[in-house]
Design an enzyme around this catalytic site. Structure first.
Site, short mmCIF file in Angstrom:
data_model
loop_
_atom_site.label_atom_id
_atom_site.label_comp_id
_atom_site.label_asym_id
_atom_site.label_seq_id
_atom_site.Cartn_x
_atom_site.Cartn_y
_atom_site.Cartn_z
N CYS A 92 0.80 -1.22 0.00
CA CYS A 92 0.00 0.00 0.00
C CYS A 92 0.84 1.27 0.00
O CYS A 92 0.31 2.37 -0.22
CB CYS A 92 -0.93 0.01 1.23
N GLN A 93 2.14 1.17 0.23
CA GLN A 93 2.96 2.37 0.39
C GLN A 93 2.89 3.33 -0.80
O GLN A 93 2.93 4.54 -0.60
CB GLN A 93 4.42 1.97 0.66
#
Length: 411
Positions: A92-93
């Protein structure tokens, strides 16, 4: 001589999971009745966590076929015709509010691998999860690109011809609006941002979920309706006082924010509903002793971490509310994150075990690594209870679409 008769038995629906992390999404899916045929994860600490629980014969993960390593080299074709579900939470970064917001330019954007798994394994359904930040306006075009790739996974990007992602998007849009859209492998995809607190998780955690059913599966599916609400909690805290009585909290320690109190005073004008109260941190940890620097013989990973700080924007989570979203942190947990705030103004870090409860991991599930490493695993995890609710609903609709026989016949 008579023929030897054979007896067919129904085996459980099967699944594989990508980007498994510490196993939150996978545990929820396993609890929903899916049998795991492959669990893919490259992070060695997450793999160590899964292995450690397998070594202790944890009932949920003991038989998971863990496949450590880079998902980019994984062969998913071997699962074709064998699985009902593909799941995962691509890193998700690239899209997180707390990250660098590089999106598709980030090397950690592994959505193409999620699409490849669907294309090669051809499951009956899939469940993918990511941060709410992916739904921001800045990523709107790429979000649509993800949805269309999942809808038509066989329409691949022509990288050898130098096709750029936005050119691929245009080709997908053209296919989507044409009469050919029902040909080949395709999925009906829906997505929604869900708040875990609305489903019985003691944490205000918003994530976007993508669920797709293969076009030959007649599943009229929608996301499960919320079962818990803030209003129901405020009724117990402000109108009836049942919440405080249940936890034996003295009146002097019954802290409610001004905003929540204002909302609570309006509840008498609103119709009641059937939802249950949001679960709070106190609900989650009331039966546990406070963590100490020496740890606990009874509770795994229940040790006090020193150094908690409070500063503007990072003031901790009030104990009588669901916690704020647990954070993973790129360089460890920031000082004011993942802390619990008490009515007297004192605060401290949540222990790993307390944080695990806020993610609905069972108490007998151990996390491997240092405090900052285990908190990273928890901050990246999908709440087990939410994963269980979604996967159970998907399984139910898969069963309905096949006359109740979701599994495969094994002779």
């Amino acid at each position: 001589m008579s023929k030897q008769s054979t007896k067919a038995t129904l085996v459980a629906p099967a699944a594989i999971e990508l980007f498994a992390g510490a196993g939150g999404l996978g545990m929820g899916i396993s609890k929903a009745g899916f049998k795991s045929l492959g669990v893919f994860e490259r992070d060695r600490y997450c793999c160590d966590t899964i292995r450690e629980n397998q070594q202790s014969n944890h009932p949920i993960v003991s038989l998971w076929p863990l496949e450590p390593g880079d998902v980019k080299v994984a062969d998913f074709k071997r699962f074709e015709g064998k699985i009902d579900l593909v799941s995962g939470g691509p890193p998700c970064q690239p899209f997180s509010l707390g990250g660098k917001h590089k999106g598709r330019k980030d090397a950690r954007d592994l959505w193409p691998e999620a699409v490849r798994a669907v294309r090669e394994a051809r499951p009956r359904a899939f469940i993918f999860e990511n941060v709410k930040g992916l739904t921001r306006e800045a990523f709107a075009t790429y979000f649509q690109y993800i949805v269309l790739q999942l809808s038509y996974p066989e329409i691949m990007r022509r990288e050898k011809d130098g096709e750029k992602w936005d050119e691929h998007l245009s080709r997908l849009e053209q296919h989507h609006t044409s009469r050919r859209s029902n040909r080949g492998l395709s999925y009906r995809v829906v997505f929604r941002v869900l708040n875990a607190a609305n489903y019985g998780v003691p944490q205000k955690r918003e994530r976007v979920f993508f669920v797709g059913f293969r076009n030959d599966i007649s599943a009229e599916w929608h996301f499960p309706e919320p079962t818990h609400s803030l209003d129901a909690l405020l009724r117990e805290q402000i109108q009836t006082g049942v919440y405080w009585e249940r936890h034996r909290v003295p009146r002097a320690q019954r802290a409610i924010s001004d905003r929540a109190r204002a909302r609570g005073q309006q509840l008498s004008l609103l119709p009641d509903d059937d939802t249950r109260p949001w679960l709070t941190i106190r609900d989650a940890i009331h039966d546990m002793p406070a963590p100490t620097i020496h740890g606990s013989n009874r509770y795994l990973n229940h040790r006090l971490q020193l150094g908690a700080r409070s500063y503007p924007g990072h003031t901790g989570s009030p104990i009588d509310e669901p916690s704020k979203t647990l954070k993973a942190g790129v360089h460890g947990v920031p000082g004011g994150e993942n802390t619990v705030l008490f009515p007297d103004g004192k605060f401290r870090y949540l222990s790993v075990r307390e944080s695990a409860r806020l993610q609905k991991f069972p108490d007998d599930f151990v996390f491997h690594g240092s405090w900052s490493e285990t908190m990273r695993q928890l901050g990246n995890a999908v709440p087990v209870a939410l994963a269980h609710i979604i996967a159970s609903s998907v399984r139910e609709h898969l069963a309905l679409s096949t006359g109740g026989n979701i599994g495969r016949l094994a002779v």
